[in-house]
Write an enzyme that holds these catalytic residues in place. Sequence first.
Site, PDB file in Angstrom:
ATOM      1  CG  ASN A 174     -16.121   6.629  12.658  1.00  0.00           C
ATOM      2  OD1 ASN A 174     -15.722   6.217  13.490  1.00  0.00           O
ATOM      3  ND2 ASN A 174     -17.174   7.384  12.372  1.00  0.00           N
TER       4      ASN A 174
ATOM      5  CD  GLU B  14     -17.925   8.198  16.065  1.00  0.00           C
ATOM      6  OE1 GLU B  14     -17.566   7.003  15.464  1.00  0.00           O
ATOM      7  OE2 GLU B  14     -18.438   8.229  17.398  1.00  0.00           O
TER       8      GLU B  14
ATOM      9  CG  HIS C 167      -4.778   1.097   3.659  1.00  0.00           C
ATOM     10  ND1 HIS C 167      -3.927   0.383   2.733  1.00  0.00           N
ATOM     11  CD2 HIS C 167      -5.881   1.325   3.060  1.00  0.00           C
ATOM     12  CE1 HIS C 167      -4.482   0.508   1.681  1.00  0.00           C
ATOM     13  NE2 HIS C 167      -5.626   1.226   1.594  1.00  0.00           N
TER      14      HIS C 167
ATOM     15  CG  ASP D  11      -6.746   2.809  -1.339  1.00  0.00           C
ATOM     16  OD1 ASP D  11      -5.403   2.558  -1.921  1.00  0.00           O
ATOM     17  OD2 ASP D  11      -7.075   2.488  -0.209  1.00  0.00           O
TER      18      ASP D  11
ATOM     19  CD  GLU E 206     -13.920   7.127  16.961  1.00  0.00           C
ATOM     20  OE1 GLU E 206     -14.992   6.782  17.539  1.00  0.00           O
ATOM     21  OE2 GLU E 206     -13.421   6.619  15.905  1.00  0.00           O
TER      22      GLU E 206
ATOM     23  CB  CYS F  82      -1.122  -0.030   1.289  1.00  0.00           C
ATOM     24  SG  CYS F  82      -0.299   0.212   2.840  1.00  0.00           S
TER      25      CYS F  82
ATOM     26  CG  ASP G 108     -19.361   0.861  15.418  1.00  0.00           C
ATOM     27  OD1 ASP G 108     -18.522   1.946  15.428  1.00  0.00           O
ATOM     28  OD2 ASP G 108     -20.441   1.134  15.876  1.00  0.00           O
TER      29      ASP G 108
END
Length: 757
Positions: free
Chosen positions: A454, A518, A391, A414, A513, A324, A456
Site C-alpha cells: 500500500n 484506506e 513478489h 517472507d 483503494e 521469491c 504511495d
Amino acid sequence: MPAVDPVTDLANRFTNDLEVCRREDLDFEIASELNEIASAFAGSKDPKIVSVDFQPAYNAVNHHCEMYELVERRTDCLVLRRGGLFSLDIELNQRAALATEQQVKLYFSFGPRPNVEKGTQGLLVVTGKTKIEKTHDDWDVKLVKESGRKATIEVQIPTDAPVGVWKVAAEVTRRNQPGERHLRRFDTHVYILFNPWNEHDGTYLPEEKMREEYVLAAVGKVFVGSYPHTRGRHWAFGQFDDAVLPACMLLLEKSGVLAEARGDPVRVSRALSKMVNSNDDAGLLVGKWDGEYEDGRAPAKWLGSIEIMETYLRTRQSVKYGQCWVFAACLNTICRALGIPCRVVTNFASAHDTNVSLSIDEYFDEDGDQIEANDRYVNPAGIRDSIWNFHVWNDVWMARPDLPDGFGGWQVIDATPQETSDGSYQCGPASHEAIRQGRVDLKYDVPFVLAEVNADVVRWQEDDHAEGGFKKLATQTSSVGRLILTKEPGPVAPGGFFESDREDITWDYKPPEGTRAERVSILSAARRTRTARQVFDMPSEAKEDVSFKIEDRDQIPIGDDFSVTITATNTSSEVRTINVVMTCASMYYTGAKAHTIKRTDGEMHLEPNETKTMSMEVYYSDYYSKLVDHDLIKSIVICNVQETTQCWGGEDNLEVHKPDITIEVLGPAVATKAVPIRVSFDNPIPLLLKECQLKLDGPGLMRPKTVELENIAPKGKMKFEMNLYPKKAVEGTLIVQFNSKQLCNLTGAKKIVVTDA
C-alpha cells in the site's frame, strides 16, 4: 575422540534414515532382533522390556499423519501432533500386571538438555489408572488393557510441546520390591508436530476445508505474471515425502531457536523465514537474480520442493538457486510439514521500500528527464526503492498471544532476503489486521509489509530552492499492491490465465483503494514514522492539464509482433508540446531491466483540446533472443510537457505466451500397475530445438525425474511416452516442464486419480 556437533549428528542420522527407507529387508531385520532379545530375557525373574510397539500406522491415522511416507516406510518412526493421544504396546518377559506387579516409566526427551520444567522432557509413570486426568497442556498416561505379556497404554502429548524429533526410553522395575531396574532407550524417531485440529494449539484452524488445503494439500499453485495478467504456476509442495520432515528438523536445529521455544509458532515461523534463505545460517536456498545460473539450477526450472529438500539433506549445503516464488513454495512445504497452516501469496506491483517512508520515490531532473540513480533514499546496502512485477511470500495461521486481542489469524512471513530484521534476513510474522490498520508499532516487520501492499508512488524533481534539493511533483496512491492472490481451498484447476482456483485476498491486506479507510490506514502508519511524515506532509506542485493513456495488452503468442501506443489529450486552452520517450525491454520479475529491445523518441504538438497518438512497432526478431525468466516485456513511455512542470510516466507489462504441454493418460490408473502417459506439444518457433529436457514431478505418483530428449524440428511436434508406477491409490497431479536451449519453461499439469488394484 572429539565430540560430534549436535547438528552434524542429527544430519548423519537423517541421511542414514533416508537410505534405510529405500531398503526392502528392514522388517526382517527388526523381527530377528526382537527374537534375540526375547530369548536373552526368557530366564530372568526380574521384569524386562522385550519391545515397545509404537504402532506408527495406527497412531498416524488418529493424528491426521497417515500421508507421511516416513510412517509407511519405517517401523521405528512415529509422526504425531501435539494435544493428541497415541497408543503403544509394551511387551515384557513375564505376564504384564502394571498396576500391581511391575512399575513402568516412560521418558520423552527433546533437545540437548531435557528438562521437565522447561517442557522439553515428559516423565510418565504407569500407575494402572484408566483415564487421562491432567489438563491438555501436560503429559499424561493411562492403561488401556493387559493381555499376557503385553500391555497397551495411551499417552497424552501437551498442546504446547516443542515441535521436533523427540527421543523415547522405557524403564521397568518390580513394584514395591527391590530389584534390578531395566531401562531401554529406543532409536525410534518421535516427530511431534503442531496440531491445527486441536482448539488448544496455537495453530488451531477451525474449518476442515481450510485444513485440507493449507495443511494437507501436497500440490498447489504459485501465481506469477504482471498485473492484471496473472497465471498460476503448478508446484509440487510434497510435504509428506520421506526427505522433507528430516530436512525441516535440520533447518530448525540450525536456526538457533532454543529447544524450549520450539513450541511457539510465532518464533518457529520467524526462524523458518530466516532458514529458507542462505544469507545468515547456510540455509536451504541461495538467492540469485542476475540470470547467471551455470553452477546451479535456474529458479524457473524447479517444479517442486522435494528435490530441493532432499538435496539439502544429503549435501548439507545451500541449494542453488532460488527466487521469491521458490523461497515461498519451499517455506510453504516446510510449514505444512510441521503442521502450521500456510498458503503461498503473490502481490502484484509489490513495493520494496528501503527507508520506511511508506513511499516509492522516483526522481527527475529540472528538464523532466528521469534520473536513473539518486542517493537521497537508499538502504545501507545501496538498494533503492523499486516496484516488482510480483513478489511472493507466505501467510501462516496462528494465534498471537504476544499482541493485543484481535491480531491473530493470518500472518505474513517472507523468506526472500530483502531487508534485515533484528540483524537477520527474516520477515514476520506480521498480522494481517495490523497491516490493514496501519499498526506499524506491532511486531514483526509490519511497516515493510504495509509498504509492499500500500505504499504511495511519489515523483520528485530537482529544485535548488526546495528542502533537500527536491520538490514533490505528484503522488500516485493506487499503483502498489494492485492485486494479491492465493490459491483458494479445493481442487487444483488447469493452468492458464484467470483460472478458477485463484482467490483475490487484496482487501484482506488493506481497505479498498481510494476509500477513506484506506487513506486513514496509510496516513496513520505514516504518522508513526519520521521519514514517512516528511514525505506525506509535503505538498505536490505539478500542474497537470494533459492526460495520457498507454495501450494495455494481455499477452502475445511467441512469434507475434506488437506495438506500443500512447494517446495524449490536451485539456487546456493553450498549446502543449510533449517530448516522448518510448522504450521496450525484457524484464526480470523484480522489475529490473534485462535487455533493451527497442527505443524511440519523438515530439507531439497538441492544439487546445486536441488528441493524438504515437506508436512504436516491435517485431518478433527484436525481442526473441532477449527474453529472460517468465518471458516478461515492459514498455515504458515518459512524457514531459515543455510548457509546464508536468511529467507523466506510463507502462504496460505483457507476457510472451508459450504453448502449454498436453498430458494424456493412455490406460487405467491402478495402484502398483504401470500407468502409461503421453506428453506432447507443438514447437511454435521456426528453429530446431536442441539440448531438450523434460522434468516431471508428482507427489504420490512419482518422484522428481529428468529425461533427456532428442532434438525437435522447427515447427515440429514433441511427443514422449513413459509409465508411472504409483504405489497406492491417490488423487495426484503430475507436473511437467520442457526446456531447451532455444525454448524454455513450457509447462503442463494433469490430475490423475489412481484406484486400488
